[in-house]
Scaffold this motif. Structure first.
Motif, PDB file in Angstrom:
ATOM      1  N   UNK A 110     -16.193  98.297  58.771  1.00 38.96           N
ATOM      2  CA  UNK A 110     -14.970  97.580  58.397  1.00 38.96           C
ATOM      3  C   UNK A 110     -15.067  96.873  57.053  1.00 38.96           C
ATOM      4  N   UNK A 111     -13.911  96.808  56.403  1.00 43.27           N
ATOM      5  CA  UNK A 111     -13.744  95.983  55.220  1.00 43.27           C
ATOM      6  C   UNK A 111     -12.855  94.811  55.581  1.00 43.27           C
ATOM      7  N   UNK A 112     -11.860  94.566  54.768  1.00 50.44           N
ATOM      8  CA  UNK A 112     -10.965  93.426  55.009  1.00 50.44           C
ATOM      9  C   UNK A 112      -9.941  93.702  56.097  1.00 50.44           C
ATOM     10  N   UNK A 113      -9.741  95.005  56.448  1.00 53.79           N
ATOM     11  CA  UNK A 113      -8.704  95.371  57.419  1.00 53.79           C
ATOM     12  C   UNK A 113      -9.308  96.175  58.563  1.00 53.79           C
ATOM     13  N   UNK A 114      -8.740  95.977  59.753  1.00 55.78           N
ATOM     14  CA  UNK A 114      -9.086  96.772  60.923  1.00 55.78           C
ATOM     15  C   UNK A 114      -7.859  97.562  61.363  1.00 55.78           C
ATOM     16  N   UNK A 115      -8.027  98.808  61.767  1.00 57.80           N
ATOM     17  CA  UNK A 115      -6.870  99.586  62.215  1.00 57.80           C
ATOM     18  C   UNK A 115      -6.597  99.369  63.694  1.00 57.80           C
ATOM     19  N   UNK A 116      -5.350  99.575  64.107  1.00 59.71           N
ATOM     20  CA  UNK A 116      -5.114  99.772  65.524  1.00 59.71           C
ATOM     21  C   UNK A 116      -5.867 101.034  65.919  1.00 59.71           C
ATOM     22  N   UNK A 117      -6.678 100.981  66.982  1.00 60.25           N
ATOM     23  CA  UNK A 117      -7.586 102.097  67.261  1.00 60.25           C
ATOM     24  C   UNK A 117      -6.843 103.402  67.535  1.00 60.25           C
ATOM     25  N   UNK A 118      -5.635 103.317  68.102  1.00 59.20           N
ATOM     26  CA  UNK A 118      -4.883 104.549  68.339  1.00 59.20           C
ATOM     27  C   UNK A 118      -4.533 105.253  67.030  1.00 59.20           C
ATOM     28  N   UNK A 119      -4.554 104.509  65.920  1.00 62.75           N
ATOM     29  CA  UNK A 119      -4.186 105.099  64.629  1.00 62.75           C
ATOM     30  C   UNK A 119      -5.268 106.049  64.126  1.00 62.75           C
ATOM     31  N   UNK A 120      -6.499 105.880  64.619  1.00 65.29           N
ATOM     32  CA  UNK A 120      -7.550 106.834  64.279  1.00 65.29           C
ATOM     33  C   UNK A 120      -7.196 108.199  64.869  1.00 65.29           C
ATOM     34  N   UNK A 121      -6.776 108.195  66.139  1.00 67.88           N
ATOM     35  CA  UNK A 121      -6.374 109.452  66.782  1.00 67.88           C
ATOM     36  C   UNK A 121      -5.127 110.032  66.124  1.00 67.88           C
ATOM     37  N   UNK A 122      -4.192 109.178  65.749  1.00 68.48           N
ATOM     38  CA  UNK A 122      -2.979 109.649  65.071  1.00 68.48           C
ATOM     39  C   UNK A 122      -3.314 110.333  63.746  1.00 68.48           C
ATOM     40  N   UNK A 123      -4.315 109.810  63.056  1.00 66.84           N
ATOM     41  CA  UNK A 123      -4.730 110.406  61.788  1.00 66.84           C
ATOM     42  C   UNK A 123      -5.253 111.818  62.015  1.00 66.84           C
ATOM     43  N   UNK A 124      -6.081 111.988  63.036  1.00 63.11           N
ATOM     44  CA  UNK A 124      -6.584 113.331  63.371  1.00 63.11           C
ATOM     45  C   UNK A 124      -5.423 114.256  63.678  1.00 63.11           C
ATOM     46  N   UNK A 125      -4.493 113.805  64.494  1.00 65.62           N
ATOM     47  CA  UNK A 125      -3.337 114.610  64.886  1.00 65.62           C
ATOM     48  C   UNK A 125      -2.511 115.024  63.665  1.00 65.62           C
ATOM     49  N   UNK A 126      -2.325 114.088  62.722  1.00 65.50           N
ATOM     50  CA  UNK A 126      -1.494 114.368  61.555  1.00 65.50           C
ATOM     51  C   UNK A 126      -2.076 115.492  60.704  1.00 65.50           C
ATOM     52  N   UNK A 127      -3.384 115.424  60.436  1.00 69.23           N
ATOM     53  CA  UNK A 127      -3.980 116.435  59.573  1.00 69.23           C
ATOM     54  C   UNK A 127      -4.274 117.742  60.299  1.00 69.23           C
ATOM     55  N   UNK A 128      -4.348 117.694  61.633  1.00 67.27           N
ATOM     56  CA  UNK A 128      -4.526 118.930  62.398  1.00 67.27           C
ATOM     57  C   UNK A 128      -3.233 119.734  62.476  1.00 67.27           C
TER      58      UNK A 128
END
Length: 207
Positions: A110-128
């Motif tokens: 982590x840096x200054x910001x933390x993501x909502x953890x579901x957004x990690x999965x959303x990122x995978x879904x978007x690029x897939x």
């Protein structure tokens, strides 16, 4: 902080734009011609309805859903590795238009910001949700998360079965492909990279 995707005017996401302007009528006509070439009668149930069904399937698989990337201040100064494992995904091989499916394991410092953890999965879904090559998919996810989070390091492990390898060609049943993409600390720090890879692959969630 929130950011809504996909923003197809943003160069980061322009790779997704082709699907957004997909002409359903042209796709159905192309599928119809393919079926005729394969000897399927135009007046059969398959000849009449498969072009529509196949177009529906392609639109569903290749259209990224609108979503919001939410982040929160890292108020407690978290600095240790955060790892999300076993994110299931399916994409389409850009070389053969056959599916490849598996799991993504994603970590970041982590840096200054933390993501909502579901957004990690959303990122995978978007690029897939596009015609893909697994190596590129991992790099796109890593680069996107690094940019969104301004974090100290990102790592992406993808494990997937490719039907273009297990069901055609060499027909290597049971084979899977593992790719790694890293940024920042996870690229330059051998100890951090080793910790990430050991924890990611230990997940046991393979395709």
């Amino acid at each position: 902080m929130t950011t809504t995707f996909p923003d197809l005017d943003d160069p980061v996401h322009s790779v997704l734009a082709g699907v957004d302007v997909l002409d359903r009528k042209q796709v159905e006509q192309a599928v119809m011609q393919l079926l005729r070439t394969l000897g399927v009668p135009a007046d059969s149930e398959v000849g009449r309805n498969t072009p529509r069904r196949m177009t529906d399937a392609l639109v569903q698989m290749l259209t990224p859903q609108s979503w919001t990337f939410t982040t929160f201040p890292n108020d407690e100064g978290n600095h240790d590795l955060v790892l999300t494992r076993g994110i299931a995904f399916t994409s389409l091989c850009a070389h053969h238009l056959l599916p490849f499916s598996g799991y993504a394991h994603i970590g970041f410092y982590p840096g200054a910001k933390l993501p909502g953890l579901s957004k990690i999965a959303r990122t995978v879904e978007m690029f897939a949700a596009q015609l893909q090559v697994q190596e590129n998919l991992g790099q796109q996810i890593a680069g996107f998360l690094e940019a969104q989070l301004a974090c100290d390091g990102v790592g992406v492990v993808l494990e997937a079965e490719h039907l273009c390898m297990t069901r055609r060609g060499v027909r290597a049943a049971g084979a899977d492909t593992l790719t790694v993409a890293t940024r920042g600390r996870l690229q330059r720090d051998h100890g951090a990279r080793t910790e990430f890879l050991q924890l990611a692959v230990r997940s046991g969630r393979t395709a």
